[in-house]
Design a protein around this motif. Structure first.
Motif, mmCIF file in Angstrom:
data_model
loop_
_atom_site.group_PDB
_atom_site.id
_atom_site.type_symbol
_atom_site.label_atom_id
_atom_site.label_comp_id
_atom_site.label_asym_id
_atom_site.label_seq_id
_atom_site.Cartn_x
_atom_site.Cartn_y
_atom_site.Cartn_z
ATOM 1 N N ARG A 135 9.732 -37.357 -37.457
ATOM 2 C CA ARG A 135 10.610 -38.757 -38.121
ATOM 3 C C ARG A 135 12.113 -38.281 -37.934
ATOM 4 N NH1 ARG A 135 8.233 -38.634 -42.619
ATOM 5 N NH2 ARG A 135 9.392 -37.221 -43.632
ATOM 6 N N GLN A 136 12.256 -37.028 -38.058
ATOM 7 C CA GLN A 136 13.687 -36.371 -38.069
ATOM 8 C C GLN A 136 14.196 -36.633 -36.432
ATOM 9 O OE1 GLN A 136 13.249 -32.482 -39.413
ATOM 10 N NE2 GLN A 136 13.279 -32.962 -41.466
ATOM 11 N N SER A 137 13.202 -36.767 -35.640
ATOM 12 C CA SER A 137 13.572 -36.750 -33.948
ATOM 13 C C SER A 137 13.613 -38.188 -33.639
ATOM 14 C CB SER A 137 12.530 -36.226 -33.296
ATOM 15 O OG SER A 137 12.432 -34.780 -33.596
ATOM 16 N N LYS A 138 13.299 -39.032 -34.643
ATOM 17 C CA LYS A 138 13.636 -40.639 -34.620
ATOM 18 C C LYS A 138 12.333 -41.034 -33.583
ATOM 19 C CE LYS A 138 18.394 -40.780 -35.837
ATOM 20 N NZ LYS A 138 18.130 -41.156 -36.950
ATOM 21 N N ASP A 139 11.273 -40.108 -33.575
ATOM 22 C CA ASP A 139 10.230 -40.632 -32.618
ATOM 23 C C ASP A 139 10.551 -40.427 -31.278
ATOM 24 O OD1 ASP A 139 8.426 -41.544 -34.757
ATOM 25 O OD2 ASP A 139 9.316 -43.344 -34.920
ATOM 26 N N ASP A 140 11.638 -39.665 -30.940
ATOM 27 C CA ASP A 140 11.834 -39.179 -29.538
ATOM 28 C C ASP A 140 10.949 -38.023 -29.290
ATOM 29 O OD1 ASP A 140 12.952 -37.981 -27.384
ATOM 30 O OD2 ASP A 140 14.741 -39.165 -27.383
#
Length: 211
Positions: A135-140
């Motif tokens: 989530r912190q990676s914005k799904d990347d």
């Protein structure tokens, strides 16, 4: 993740004999000779929980024992093997978990597995931690891999860490990044990882409740 494991299809690496053999003989509560000595000091007197619910009849005491005694590589493999066992007949028949099998994993079992990883890593490892990192990676997925230490540098080139042969992953609570374990293969894509992290067990915090 790409190039992380040498499986033939998207899913977990082929199972070891960990689940079968562990059921027959619980790992003694002593530190593995290959584990870090400082970890031994913290875990050698750890209490092994025995009330570990399963809707599939799985015995999770071996997993608890491995985690409590710092045998993280063995615990990581046991976890993948256990997910094959609890993901339904198709997963067991083909001997790996496909992303469409994830919905069959009982909340009870996933919660038990997660509580054990959380307990013995002091909240550093587990799928819920990875979900937060995603989530912190914005799904990347590439950013996610960097955050949890699944990448390494070869000179100026960044690549995924190698799993088979001499594993490049870190089986040490103190040295590994948050969310580093357990490992999930995504050789053919990220659908398995994505579905594990979207499992309904994470929809609320009931999984944290001790039985």
């Amino acid at each position: 993740m790409a190039a992380m494991a040498a499986t033939n299809v998207e899913g977990f690496a082929p199972r070891s004999m960990a689940v079968t053999s562990a059921r027959a003989s619980v790992v003694p509560v002593t530190m593995s000779t290959t584990a870090d000595e400082s970890a031994a000091t913290e875990t050698e007197d750890a209490e092994i929980p025995t009330n570990l619910p399963s809707d599939c009849g799985m015995d999770y005491v071996p997993l608890a024992t491995m985690l409590a005694t710092g045998q993280l590589k063995e615990a990581d493999q046991f976890t993948r093997d256990a997910l094959i066992e609890i993901s339904g007949a198709k997963a067991k028949g083909r001997d790996f978990v496909y992303f469409t099998d994830v919905k069959n994993i009982p909340n009870t079992d996933f919660a038990t597995i997660e509580r054990l990883w959380q307990k013995f890593s002091k909240g550093k490892f587990g799928y819920s931690v990875q979900k937060r990192k995603m989530r912190q990676s914005k799904d990347d997925f590439e950013v996610f891999c960097r955050k949890i230490g699944w990448t390494t540098q070869d000179g100026d080139v960044e690549r995924k860490k190698r799993w088979f042969g001499a594993s490049e992953f870190v089986y040490d609570v103190k040295k590994a990044k948050e969310g580093h374990l357990p490992l999930t293969s995504a050789l053919r894509g990220t659908s398995l990882m994505v579905n594990l992290l979207k499992h309904p067990v994470w929809d609320n915090e009931d999984w944290k409740k001790e039985p």
